[in-house]
Design a protein around this motif. Structure first.
Motif, PDB file in Angstrom:
ATOM      1  N   MET A   1     -86.929 -11.276  48.723  1.00  0.00           N
ATOM      2  CA  MET A   1     -85.369 -11.658  48.147  1.00  0.00           C
ATOM      3  C   MET A   1     -85.315 -11.573  49.965  1.00  0.00           C
ATOM      4  SD  MET A   1     -82.427  -9.142  46.750  1.00  0.00           S
ATOM      5  CE  MET A   1     -83.495  -7.936  46.297  1.00  0.00           C
ATOM      6  N   MET A   2     -84.242 -12.064  50.643  1.00  0.00           N
ATOM      7  CA  MET A   2     -84.025 -12.341  51.516  1.00  0.00           C
ATOM      8  C   MET A   2     -82.162 -12.147  51.839  1.00  0.00           C
ATOM      9  SD  MET A   2     -83.763 -15.161  54.850  1.00  0.00           S
ATOM     10  CE  MET A   2     -85.307 -15.759  53.753  1.00  0.00           C
ATOM     11  N   LYS A   3     -81.912 -11.487  51.990  1.00  0.00           N
ATOM     12  CA  LYS A   3     -80.194 -11.014  52.707  1.00  0.00           C
ATOM     13  C   LYS A   3     -79.519 -12.515  53.224  1.00  0.00           C
ATOM     14  CE  LYS A   3     -80.183  -6.489  52.431  1.00  0.00           C
ATOM     15  NZ  LYS A   3     -79.843  -5.373  50.769  1.00  0.00           N
ATOM     16  N   TYR A   4     -78.270 -12.645  52.882  1.00  0.00           N
ATOM     17  CA  TYR A   4     -77.285 -13.846  53.648  1.00  0.00           C
ATOM     18  C   TYR A   4     -76.209 -13.900  54.283  1.00  0.00           C
ATOM     19  CZ  TYR A   4     -81.367 -17.167  52.045  1.00  0.00           C
ATOM     20  OH  TYR A   4     -82.502 -17.802  51.788  1.00  0.00           O
ATOM     21  N   ALA A   5     -76.357 -13.710  55.730  1.00  0.00           N
ATOM     22  CA  ALA A   5     -74.293 -13.950  55.826  1.00  0.00           C
ATOM     23  C   ALA A   5     -73.740 -14.583  55.265  1.00  0.00           C
ATOM     24  CB  ALA A   5     -74.506 -13.704  57.544  1.00  0.00           C
ATOM     25  N   THR A   6     -72.799 -14.293  54.653  1.00  0.00           N
ATOM     26  CA  THR A   6     -71.850 -15.859  54.335  1.00  0.00           C
ATOM     27  C   THR A   6     -71.012 -15.867  54.977  1.00  0.00           C
ATOM     28  OG1 THR A   6     -70.960 -14.319  52.006  1.00  0.00           O
ATOM     29  CG2 THR A   6     -73.099 -15.378  51.682  1.00  0.00           C
ATOM     30  N   PHE A   7     -69.732 -16.822  55.155  1.00  0.00           N
ATOM     31  CA  PHE A   7     -69.000 -17.052  55.729  1.00  0.00           C
ATOM     32  C   PHE A   7     -68.330 -18.503  55.096  1.00  0.00           C
ATOM     33  CE2 PHE A   7     -72.494 -18.747  57.983  1.00  0.00           C
ATOM     34  CZ  PHE A   7     -72.451 -20.255  57.584  1.00  0.00           C
ATOM     35  N   TYR A   8     -66.901 -18.267  55.365  1.00  0.00           N
ATOM     36  CA  TYR A   8     -66.610 -19.351  55.238  1.00  0.00           C
ATOM     37  C   TYR A   8     -66.104 -20.753  56.520  1.00  0.00           C
ATOM     38  CZ  TYR A   8     -64.630 -16.949  50.926  1.00  0.00           C
ATOM     39  OH  TYR A   8     -64.331 -16.388  49.668  1.00  0.00           O
ATOM     40  N   ILE A   9     -65.937 -21.803  56.113  1.00  0.00           N
ATOM     41  CA  ILE A   9     -65.137 -22.641  56.979  1.00  0.00           C
ATOM     42  C   ILE A   9     -64.670 -23.683  56.502  1.00  0.00           C
ATOM     43  CG2 ILE A   9     -65.677 -24.867  58.510  1.00  0.00           C
ATOM     44  CD1 ILE A   9     -68.725 -23.219  58.495  1.00  0.00           C
ATOM     45  N   ALA A  10     -63.540 -23.258  56.856  1.00  0.00           N
ATOM     46  CA  ALA A  10     -62.078 -23.940  55.455  1.00  0.00           C
ATOM     47  C   ALA A  10     -62.443 -22.874  54.258  1.00  0.00           C
ATOM     48  CB  ALA A  10     -62.349 -25.369  55.399  1.00  0.00           C
ATOM     49  N   ASP A  11     -62.150 -23.848  53.240  1.00  0.00           N
ATOM     50  CA  ASP A  11     -62.003 -23.151  51.953  1.00  0.00           C
ATOM     51  C   ASP A  11     -63.089 -23.362  51.163  1.00  0.00           C
ATOM     52  OD1 ASP A  11     -59.530 -22.462  51.232  1.00  0.00           O
ATOM     53  OD2 ASP A  11     -58.757 -24.261  51.187  1.00  0.00           O
ATOM     54  N   ASP A  12     -64.569 -23.574  51.979  1.00  0.00           N
ATOM     55  CA  ASP A  12     -66.171 -23.423  51.294  1.00  0.00           C
ATOM     56  C   ASP A  12     -66.692 -22.070  52.251  1.00  0.00           C
ATOM     57  OD1 ASP A  12     -65.139 -25.774  50.226  1.00  0.00           O
ATOM     58  OD2 ASP A  12     -65.763 -27.145  52.299  1.00  0.00           O
ATOM     59  N   LEU A  13     -67.432 -21.823  51.279  1.00  0.00           N
ATOM     60  CA  LEU A  13     -68.618 -20.709  51.757  1.00  0.00           C
ATOM     61  C   LEU A  13     -70.242 -21.328  52.043  1.00  0.00           C
ATOM     62  CD1 LEU A  13     -68.329 -17.488  51.497  1.00  0.00           C
ATOM     63  CD2 LEU A  13     -69.270 -17.201  48.870  1.00  0.00           C
ATOM     64  N   PHE A  14     -70.399 -20.537  53.195  1.00  0.00           N
ATOM     65  CA  PHE A  14     -71.991 -21.212  53.313  1.00  0.00           C
ATOM     66  C   PHE A  14     -72.585 -19.802  54.202  1.00  0.00           C
ATOM     67  CE2 PHE A  14     -69.424 -24.238  54.473  1.00  0.00           C
ATOM     68  CZ  PHE A  14     -69.884 -25.537  54.073  1.00  0.00           C
TER      69      PHE A  14
END
Length: 165
Positions: A1-14
């Motif tokens: 299992m890999m962990k992900y850093a998530t972040f917003y650009i405008a209202d979208d989640l990446f």
């Protein structure tokens, strides 16, 4: 299992694999490069090294991009370099650049665990070469970015532009 850093650009989640993230910080001073690709915000001094700053909003949203409101703080993701990747990242087939790269984002979200059954291919209507797929985490849908594809596209564009002049 890999962990992900998530972040917003405008209202979208990446999201990107956490192994590719060296550090997340507030936006620092960036020196613009006149006449450069608008997706490159500019250059900054990162601990004595000149580093390119990529504006992800301009990369992902080609038209209608507006600056964030004055009160909204932007953040920077400083990507790990190839020689800084741990063995676990290499075993998973992750690669990084030899030189530091900084991604300009709107805000950080959280670190999430990527379960294999929560990954989906990009939807057919998504015509974005930088999206590897989509991950569902609770109620959130997260577009997974391909950092190598993004950087390759920027480098290819700059090489084509420089050789064409």
């Amino acid at each position: 299992m890999m962990k992900y850093a998530t972040f917003y650009i405008a209202d979208d989640l990446f999201g990107i694999p956490i192994y590719l993230v060296q550090e997340i910080s507030r936006q620092a001073a960036v020196d613009p490069i006149p006449g450069n690709d608008s997706r490159i915000e500019g250059l900054m001094n990162l601990r004595g090294r000149t580093t390119a700053v990529i504006n992800l909003k301009r990369c992902l949203f080609k038209s209608g991009v507006e600056a964030a409101p004055a009160g909204q703080r932007k953040k920077m993701i400083i990507l790990e370099t190839q020689d800084g990747l741990p063995q676990e990242a290499l075993d998973l087939g992750l690669n990084a650049e030899d030189e530091p790269v900084v991604l300009l984002i709107d805000d950080v979200f959280k670190i999430i665990d990527g379960e294999l059954e929560s990954f989906y291919p990009p939807p057919a209507h998504v015509n974005e070469t930088y999206i590897e797929g989509v991950m569902k985490s609770g109620e959130d849908l997260i577009s997974l970015l391909s950092i190598p594809k993004l950087i390759l596209d920027l480098v290819t564009y700059m090489e084509d532009t420089n050789h064409g002049s």
